[in-house]
Design a protein around this motif. Sequence first.
Motif, PDB file in Angstrom:
ATOM      1  N   ARG A 100      18.330  -8.418 -10.701  1.00 16.19           N
ATOM      2  CA  ARG A 100      17.511  -7.769 -11.733  1.00 16.19           C
ATOM      3  C   ARG A 100      16.035  -7.717 -11.327  1.00 16.19           C
ATOM      4  O   ARG A 100      15.327  -6.762 -11.673  1.00 16.19           O
ATOM      5  CB  ARG A 100      17.665  -8.490 -13.064  1.00 16.19           C
ATOM      6  N   ILE A 101      15.580  -8.721 -10.594  1.00 17.81           N
ATOM      7  CA  ILE A 101      14.183  -8.717 -10.152  1.00 17.81           C
ATOM      8  C   ILE A 101      13.915  -7.480  -9.303  1.00 17.81           C
ATOM      9  O   ILE A 101      12.912  -6.780  -9.485  1.00 17.81           O
ATOM     10  CB  ILE A 101      13.862  -9.993  -9.357  1.00 17.81           C
ATOM     11  N   GLY A 102      14.825  -7.185  -8.372  1.00 19.82           N
ATOM     12  CA  GLY A 102      14.669  -5.994  -7.550  1.00 19.82           C
ATOM     13  C   GLY A 102      14.833  -4.716  -8.339  1.00 19.82           C
ATOM     14  O   GLY A 102      14.110  -3.737  -8.114  1.00 19.82           O
ATOM     15  N   THR A 270      19.180  -4.015  -4.750  1.00 21.78           N
ATOM     16  CA  THR A 270      18.957  -3.524  -6.122  1.00 21.78           C
ATOM     17  C   THR A 270      17.599  -2.865  -6.285  1.00 21.78           C
ATOM     18  O   THR A 270      17.390  -2.139  -7.251  1.00 21.78           O
ATOM     19  CB  THR A 270      19.086  -4.666  -7.144  1.00 21.78           C
ATOM     20  N   ARG A 271      16.683  -3.095  -5.362  1.00 19.12           N
ATOM     21  CA  ARG A 271      15.378  -2.418  -5.449  1.00 19.12           C
ATOM     22  C   ARG A 271      15.529  -0.910  -5.329  1.00 19.12           C
ATOM     23  O   ARG A 271      14.631  -0.145  -5.701  1.00 19.12           O
ATOM     24  CB  ARG A 271      14.445  -2.955  -4.344  1.00 19.12           C
ATOM     25  N   TYR A 272      16.668  -0.451  -4.797  1.00 14.87           N
ATOM     26  CA  TYR A 272      16.920   0.977  -4.655  1.00 14.87           C
ATOM     27  C   TYR A 272      17.694   1.557  -5.847  1.00 14.87           C
ATOM     28  O   TYR A 272      18.091   2.720  -5.808  1.00 14.87           O
ATOM     29  CB  TYR A 272      17.690   1.251  -3.363  1.00 14.87           C
ATOM     30  N   LYS A 275      18.269   2.895 -12.097  1.00 10.05           N
ATOM     31  CA  LYS A 275      17.927   2.228 -13.354  1.00 10.05           C
ATOM     32  C   LYS A 275      18.415   0.784 -13.273  1.00 10.05           C
ATOM     33  O   LYS A 275      19.414   0.507 -12.592  1.00 10.05           O
ATOM     34  CB  LYS A 275      18.589   2.938 -14.547  1.00 10.05           C
ATOM     35  N   PRO A 276      17.772  -0.143 -13.972  1.00  7.32           N
ATOM     36  CA  PRO A 276      18.212  -1.546 -13.917  1.00  7.32           C
ATOM     37  C   PRO A 276      19.673  -1.744 -14.290  1.00  7.32           C
ATOM     38  O   PRO A 276      20.365  -2.564 -13.675  1.00  7.32           O
ATOM     39  CB  PRO A 276      17.273  -2.242 -14.907  1.00  7.32           C
ATOM     40  N   LYS A 277      20.170  -1.008 -15.270  1.00  6.81           N
ATOM     41  CA  LYS A 277      21.556  -1.215 -15.690  1.00  6.81           C
ATOM     42  C   LYS A 277      22.554  -0.760 -14.631  1.00  6.81           C
ATOM     43  O   LYS A 277      23.713  -1.185 -14.640  1.00  6.81           O
ATOM     44  CB  LYS A 277      21.828  -0.511 -17.014  1.00  6.81           C
ATOM     45  N   ASP A 278      22.112   0.102 -13.705  1.00  9.90           N
ATOM     46  CA  ASP A 278      23.003   0.519 -12.618  1.00  9.90           C
ATOM     47  C   ASP A 278      23.394  -0.664 -11.733  1.00  9.90           C
ATOM     48  O   ASP A 278      24.445  -0.641 -11.089  1.00  9.90           O
ATOM     49  CB  ASP A 278      22.326   1.589 -11.757  1.00  9.90           C
ATOM     50  N   ALA A 279      22.523  -1.684 -11.690  1.00 10.51           N
ATOM     51  CA  ALA A 279      22.789  -2.851 -10.855  1.00 10.51           C
ATOM     52  C   ALA A 279      23.316  -4.039 -11.659  1.00 10.51           C
ATOM     53  O   ALA A 279      23.412  -5.146 -11.124  1.00 10.51           O
ATOM     54  CB  ALA A 279      21.511  -3.266 -10.124  1.00 10.51           C
ATOM     55  N   LEU A 280      23.691  -3.820 -12.923  1.00 15.84           N
ATOM     56  CA  LEU A 280      24.155  -4.932 -13.753  1.00 15.84           C
ATOM     57  C   LEU A 280      25.670  -4.949 -13.866  1.00 15.84           C
ATOM     58  O   LEU A 280      26.352  -5.714 -13.190  1.00 15.84           O
ATOM     59  CB  LEU A 280      23.504  -4.850 -15.135  1.00 15.84           C
ATOM     60  N   TRP A 281      26.222  -4.083 -14.721  1.00 13.81           N
ATOM     61  CA  TRP A 281      27.669  -4.139 -14.986  1.00 13.81           C
ATOM     62  C   TRP A 281      28.478  -3.792 -13.746  1.00 13.81           C
ATOM     63  O   TRP A 281      29.570  -4.339 -13.546  1.00 13.81           O
ATOM     64  CB  TRP A 281      28.025  -3.185 -16.129  1.00 13.81           C
ATOM     65  N   SER A 282      27.960  -2.913 -12.913  1.00 12.52           N
ATOM     66  CA  SER A 282      28.692  -2.537 -11.702  1.00 12.52           C
ATOM     67  C   SER A 282      28.907  -3.743 -10.795  1.00 12.52           C
ATOM     68  O   SER A 282      29.963  -3.876 -10.163  1.00 12.52           O
ATOM     69  CB  SER A 282      27.918  -1.449 -10.955  1.00 12.52           C
TER      70      SER A 282
END
Length: 560
Positions: A100-102, A270-272, A275-282
Amino acid sequence: MAEKRSAVGRWSDRLAVEAEPGLTTAQLMLTNHDLKPVEAERRTWGAWNFVGFWIADSFNINTWMISSSMMVNGLSWWQSWLCVWIGYAISACFICLTGRIGAIYHIGFPVASRSSFGIWGSLWPVLNRAAMACIWYGVQAYIGGHCVYLMIRSIWKAWDRETIPNTFSPTSGTTTADFVSFFIFWLCSLPAIWFPVHKIRHLFTVKAYFVPSAAIAFMIWAIVRAGDIGPIIRQPSSLKGSDLAWEFVKGIMSSIANFATLIVNDPDFTRYARKPKDALWSQLFTIPTGFAITSLIGILVSSCSFTIYGEAVWDPLDLLEKFLDDGNSAERFGVFVISFAFSLAQLGTNIAANSVSAGADLTALLPRWINIRRGGYICAAVGLAMNPWTLLTSNNQFTTYLSAYSVFLSSIAGVIICDYYIVRRGYLEVKELYDERKTGPYYYTWGIHWRAYAAYIAGILINVVGFAGAVGRKVPIGATYIYNVNFFAGFLVSGGVYWLLCHFFPIPAVSDKWMEVGGRFEDLRAAYDSDSATGSGHENYVDPMAGKPYKLGADDSKIV
C-alpha cells in the motif's frame, strides 16, 4: 594529474544515468528517474496485472516442492497443504500492508525505507535485500538451467551429463552439460531484464496462462501413467500431540519465510498501480490461491511417482528426467513442452523476486550511475560469477543459511510497517525523502535513525540464538520454540520497540490522525526551490524533542 582527473570526470558523466537538473551533489546520490515517484504515464498495472503477476510467480519449482519437507517430517498431505494455505494467506496480508505504501505514494522500497531508517540509514536494509537478490538470482537461474538441459535432451538424447566429457571436478556440484545448460538459460534471460518494470507485466500475463496449463497437463500425465493418485495422498500423519502442533507451526512459518523478501520489497511493483485498490484485493486473494494450487499439483504428481517408480520424486525436473529416460518420441515432446514451461516459470520468478528487486536496490545505492536496468544486469552478472551450483551440493549448508537469514528481513518489515501505519498514520512528505539537508524531517542524526536501528537489532536478537540452532548449533529449547515462530517474533519485537522509542522520543512529520496524502502531490521534482536552498523551505521545522509541532509549508495540515 589534471588531465587524468578530467578523463575520469568525462567517463563519470558519460556513465551517469538520467537525472533532473538542479540537483545538489548529495541529491545525485539520493535520486534518479527510477527512484522518483512514478508519474501517471507509467502507472500501468491494473488489478488483473497483479493477478497475473502472482499466478505467474506461484508456478515455479520451489512452490511445487514446498510441501515435500513438511510431509517428510511427518505431516499428512492435507495438513501440509493447509500449512501452505495459512502461511501464504498471512504473507498476502503482509504483502498488502507494505504494498500500500507504494500504491499510495508511488515510491519503491528503497525510498519508502528512508522515512523509518533515515536518508542514509536506509542504505543498510537496501544492501541486505540487494545481496540476497543477487545470490538467489544465481541459484534460481541454475535451476532454470536444469529445465534447459531437459529441453535439449528431449531433442538430442546424446545430451547426457553421464556421457558428455566433463571438464569440472567431480566434487564441484556440476558437469559440463549442466553448466552449458545453465549458461544458455542465463544468456536467454538477459533480454527480459532490458524492459522497464511498467512494461514487463506482459511477461507475467503470458506465464500466467501457459505455465499453469502445462503443470495441470503434467499432473494428468502422471495420474494416467500411475493409474491412480498414488499412496502418498492416503498416507496419514506420523505425528501426534505437541510434535504435530509444532511441525504444523513450522510448516506455516516456512511458507512465510519463502515470502520474506517479497514482503519487504512489494512497493517496487505496487508503485506502478493505477489505483491503490488495484494492488489490494488482487494480491490478497491471488497469493494464497495460486501457491496452494501449485503445491497441491506437486503433492499429487509426487504421489503418482511413488506408484510408477516405487519412490516419491518431489523434484518435478527429476521426474521429467525419468519420464525422458523411458519415454517414446511423443513423451519426449511432452517433456520438452513442460520443461519449457518450467523454464519460463523460473525466468518470471527470477525477474520478479530477484532481478527487479536487486535493480531497484542497487539503484538506491548508487543512483548517479545505476538505474533499475543496469542494476538488473549487475545482479545477473553476480549470479553467474558466484558459481551457484556450489551452493546446491548435498554437503553445502549455504542454502540453509540463506533460507534462515531471510526471516531476519522480518525486522525490517516490522520497522517499516510500524512507522507507516502506527507512528505516522499514513502520512509521508514525499519530497523530503529526497532531501539530504540536516533540517529535513527524515535526516535524524547524521542521516541515520537510531530508533529504527535499535528496533531492527532487537528484532534480530530475539531470533539469533534460534538461528544458530537452525544451522546446526546446540541451543536451549526455548530459543528453538521462539525460532519456530521466527517471522512473527522478529516482526512484533522490532515493531513494538520502534513504537515505544518513537512514543518516548517523538519524531517529526507524524500525523495525529490517519492521513494518506499520496494523491495530493503533483510536483515530482526533487530539486530544491530557490528559496528553500537557503533554508527557508524548512523555517517551520523545530527540534521534535522540544515537543512542538512540525508544520509543512506546502500543506495546512497540523502535524504533531
